[in-house]
Scaffold this motif. Structure first.
Motif, mmCIF file in Angstrom:
data_model
loop_
_atom_site.group_PDB
_atom_site.id
_atom_site.type_symbol
_atom_site.label_atom_id
_atom_site.label_comp_id
_atom_site.label_asym_id
_atom_site.label_seq_id
_atom_site.Cartn_x
_atom_site.Cartn_y
_atom_site.Cartn_z
ATOM 1 N N THR A 231 -3.806 6.996 -4.707
ATOM 2 C CA THR A 231 -3.628 5.691 -5.322
ATOM 3 C C THR A 231 -2.428 5.002 -4.696
ATOM 4 O O THR A 231 -1.357 5.594 -4.578
ATOM 5 N N ARG A 232 -2.655 3.788 -4.226
ATOM 6 C CA ARG A 232 -1.562 3.041 -3.607
ATOM 7 C C ARG A 232 -1.327 1.759 -4.384
ATOM 8 O O ARG A 232 -2.199 1.279 -5.090
ATOM 9 N N TYR A 233 -0.153 1.201 -4.184
ATOM 10 C CA TYR A 233 0.216 -0.016 -4.904
ATOM 11 C C TYR A 233 0.620 -1.093 -3.916
ATOM 12 O O TYR A 233 1.260 -0.813 -2.916
ATOM 13 N N GLU A 234 0.237 -2.294 -4.214
ATOM 14 C CA GLU A 234 0.674 -3.409 -3.381
ATOM 15 C C GLU A 234 1.106 -4.550 -4.280
ATOM 16 O O GLU A 234 0.730 -4.612 -5.442
ATOM 17 N N THR A 235 1.909 -5.439 -3.706
ATOM 18 C CA THR A 235 2.368 -6.587 -4.476
ATOM 19 C C THR A 235 1.184 -7.513 -4.723
ATOM 20 O O THR A 235 0.220 -7.515 -3.968
ATOM 21 N N ARG B 80 -7.325 2.076 -4.868
ATOM 22 C CA ARG B 80 -7.776 3.447 -4.601
ATOM 23 C C ARG B 80 -8.783 3.424 -3.477
ATOM 24 O O ARG B 80 -9.861 2.897 -3.620
ATOM 25 N N PHE B 81 -8.405 3.987 -2.347
ATOM 26 C CA PHE B 81 -9.321 4.063 -1.213
ATOM 27 C C PHE B 81 -9.996 5.435 -1.229
ATOM 28 O O PHE B 81 -9.679 6.281 -2.063
ATOM 29 N N ASP B 82 -10.906 5.650 -0.298
ATOM 30 C CA ASP B 82 -11.698 6.885 -0.278
ATOM 31 C C ASP B 82 -10.890 8.161 -0.084
ATOM 32 O O ASP B 82 -11.388 9.247 -0.334
ATOM 33 N N ASP B 83 -9.665 8.044 0.390
ATOM 34 C CA ASP B 83 -8.876 9.257 0.597
ATOM 35 C C ASP B 83 -8.312 9.793 -0.716
ATOM 36 O O ASP B 83 -7.638 10.817 -0.730
ATOM 37 N N GLY B 84 -8.586 9.107 -1.822
ATOM 38 C CA GLY B 84 -8.219 9.609 -3.142
ATOM 39 C C GLY B 84 -6.794 9.314 -3.568
ATOM 40 O O GLY B 84 -6.429 9.516 -4.719
ATOM 41 N N THR C 65 9.409 8.688 -13.941
ATOM 42 C CA THR C 65 9.910 7.346 -14.240
ATOM 43 C C THR C 65 9.350 6.339 -13.241
ATOM 44 O O THR C 65 8.941 5.236 -13.612
ATOM 45 N N VAL C 66 9.327 6.743 -11.962
ATOM 46 C CA VAL C 66 8.786 5.856 -10.926
ATOM 47 C C VAL C 66 7.314 5.582 -11.211
ATOM 48 O O VAL C 66 6.852 4.436 -11.198
ATOM 49 N N TYR C 67 6.574 6.647 -11.499
ATOM 50 C CA TYR C 67 5.144 6.538 -11.768
ATOM 51 C C TYR C 67 4.863 5.633 -12.968
ATOM 52 O O TYR C 67 4.053 4.719 -12.904
ATOM 53 N N ARG C 68 5.585 5.859 -14.047
ATOM 54 C CA ARG C 68 5.382 5.060 -15.268
ATOM 55 C C ARG C 68 5.750 3.604 -15.040
ATOM 56 O O ARG C 68 5.092 2.696 -15.551
ATOM 57 N N HIS D 228 0.820 -1.215 0.000
ATOM 58 C CA HIS D 228 0.000 0.000 0.000
ATOM 59 C C HIS D 228 0.850 1.260 0.000
ATOM 60 O O HIS D 228 0.589 2.199 0.731
ATOM 61 N N VAL D 229 1.853 1.275 -0.846
ATOM 62 C CA VAL D 229 2.742 2.418 -0.978
ATOM 63 C C VAL D 229 2.216 3.299 -2.124
ATOM 64 O O VAL D 229 1.681 2.785 -3.107
ATOM 65 N N SER D 230 2.300 4.620 -1.954
ATOM 66 C CA SER D 230 1.884 5.511 -3.041
ATOM 67 C C SER D 230 3.080 5.756 -3.956
ATOM 68 O O SER D 230 4.219 5.468 -3.581
ATOM 69 N N ALA D 231 2.827 6.296 -5.154
ATOM 70 C CA ALA D 231 3.922 6.573 -6.093
ATOM 71 C C ALA D 231 4.923 7.546 -5.454
ATOM 72 O O ALA D 231 6.129 7.381 -5.602
ATOM 73 N N GLU D 232 4.400 8.517 -4.732
ATOM 74 C CA GLU D 232 5.255 9.513 -4.066
ATOM 75 C C GLU D 232 6.151 8.853 -3.001
ATOM 76 O O GLU D 232 7.350 9.122 -2.940
ATOM 77 N N GLN D 233 5.546 7.978 -2.195
ATOM 78 C CA GLN D 233 6.324 7.288 -1.157
ATOM 79 C C GLN D 233 7.413 6.421 -1.782
ATOM 80 O O GLN D 233 8.537 6.366 -1.289
ATOM 81 N N LEU D 234 7.058 5.737 -2.873
ATOM 82 C CA LEU D 234 8.047 4.887 -3.529
ATOM 83 C C LEU D 234 9.165 5.737 -4.118
ATOM 84 O O LEU D 234 10.349 5.395 -4.002
ATOM 85 N N TYR D 235 8.776 6.857 -4.703
ATOM 86 C CA TYR D 235 9.757 7.771 -5.287
ATOM 87 C C TYR D 235 10.769 8.237 -4.230
ATOM 88 O O TYR D 235 11.970 8.260 -4.481
ATOM 89 N N GLN D 236 10.272 8.556 -3.027
ATOM 90 C CA GLN D 236 11.171 8.995 -1.955
ATOM 91 C C GLN D 236 12.190 7.908 -1.600
ATOM 92 O O GLN D 236 13.342 8.196 -1.315
ATOM 93 N N LYS D 237 11.750 6.652 -1.638
ATOM 94 C CA LYS D 237 12.661 5.539 -1.330
ATOM 95 C C LYS D 237 13.655 5.291 -2.457
ATOM 96 O O LYS D 237 14.831 5.034 -2.217
ATOM 97 N N VAL D 238 13.156 5.367 -3.694
ATOM 98 C CA VAL D 238 14.006 5.136 -4.865
ATOM 99 C C VAL D 238 15.097 6.205 -4.925
ATOM 100 O O VAL D 238 16.266 5.913 -5.203
ATOM 101 N N ARG D 239 14.706 7.445 -4.621
ATOM 102 C CA ARG D 239 15.626 8.579 -4.695
ATOM 103 C C ARG D 239 16.846 8.408 -3.808
ATOM 104 O O ARG D 239 17.935 8.873 -4.122
#
Ligand SMILES: [Zn+2]
Ligand SMILES: [Zn+2]
Length: 147
Positions: free
Chosen positions: A83-87, A77-81, A59-62, A38-49
């Motif tokens: 978008t999160r990703y999970e394995t 996609r939960f009600d908070d709008g 690039t992370v988003y794509r 349940h990581v968002s694209a932004e959260q993943l981007y922070q880790k990748v960076r």
């Protein structure tokens, strides 16, 4: 090598699309697999960076979208709008805390069986379903109670 199966799955998918499994995509894939679900694209981007500062948000988003298409990730996609990703893993439903954003997974045979019965009753062919319970998690409602 770590995540060999997932790497191969992505390589195969990319090859089919005429795309290359670049070093950048590989970093994003392994960081995603290492992340909690349940990581968002932004959260993943922070880790990748932290590992590879040259990789941009786009690039992370794509790449996340490619992981979804390759069957390695699921979009939620939960009600908070957000978008999160999970394995990709066994079917489960979610409890979403509206206070701290915590997401808890659950799986209930009773609910699944009852749904199957309802579907039969209405002669309805279920393709997928989603259960999301919104409220306050244990930590957060303890705070509510003490306030
Ligand atoms: Zn909470
Ligand atoms: Zn989940």
């Amino acid at each position: 090598m770590k995540y060999e199966t997932e790497r191969e799955q992505l390589s195969n998918y990319l090859a089919g699309m005429g795309l290359k499994h670049t070093k950048q995509r590989d970093v994003i894939l392994t960081t995603f697999l290492d992340s909690a679900d349940h990581v968002s694209a932004e959260q993943l981007y922070q880790k990748v960076r932290k590992k590879a500062p040259s990789i941009g948000y786009t690039t992370v988003y794509r790449t996340l979208k490619l992981l979804v298409d390759a069957g390695l990730a699921q979009e939620r996609r939960f009600d908070d709008g957000l978008t999160r990703y999970e394995t990709e893993h066994a079917h489960h439903d979610h409890l979403v805390c509206l206070e701290c954003g915590k997401i808890i997974e659950f799986n209930s045979k009773l609910i699944e069986d009852t749904q199957a019965k309802i579907a039969i009753e209405y002669d309805f062919k279920v393709l997928h379903h989603r259960h999301e319970l919104y409220g306050h998690c244990s930590d957060c409602h303890k705070k509510d109670d003490s306030a």
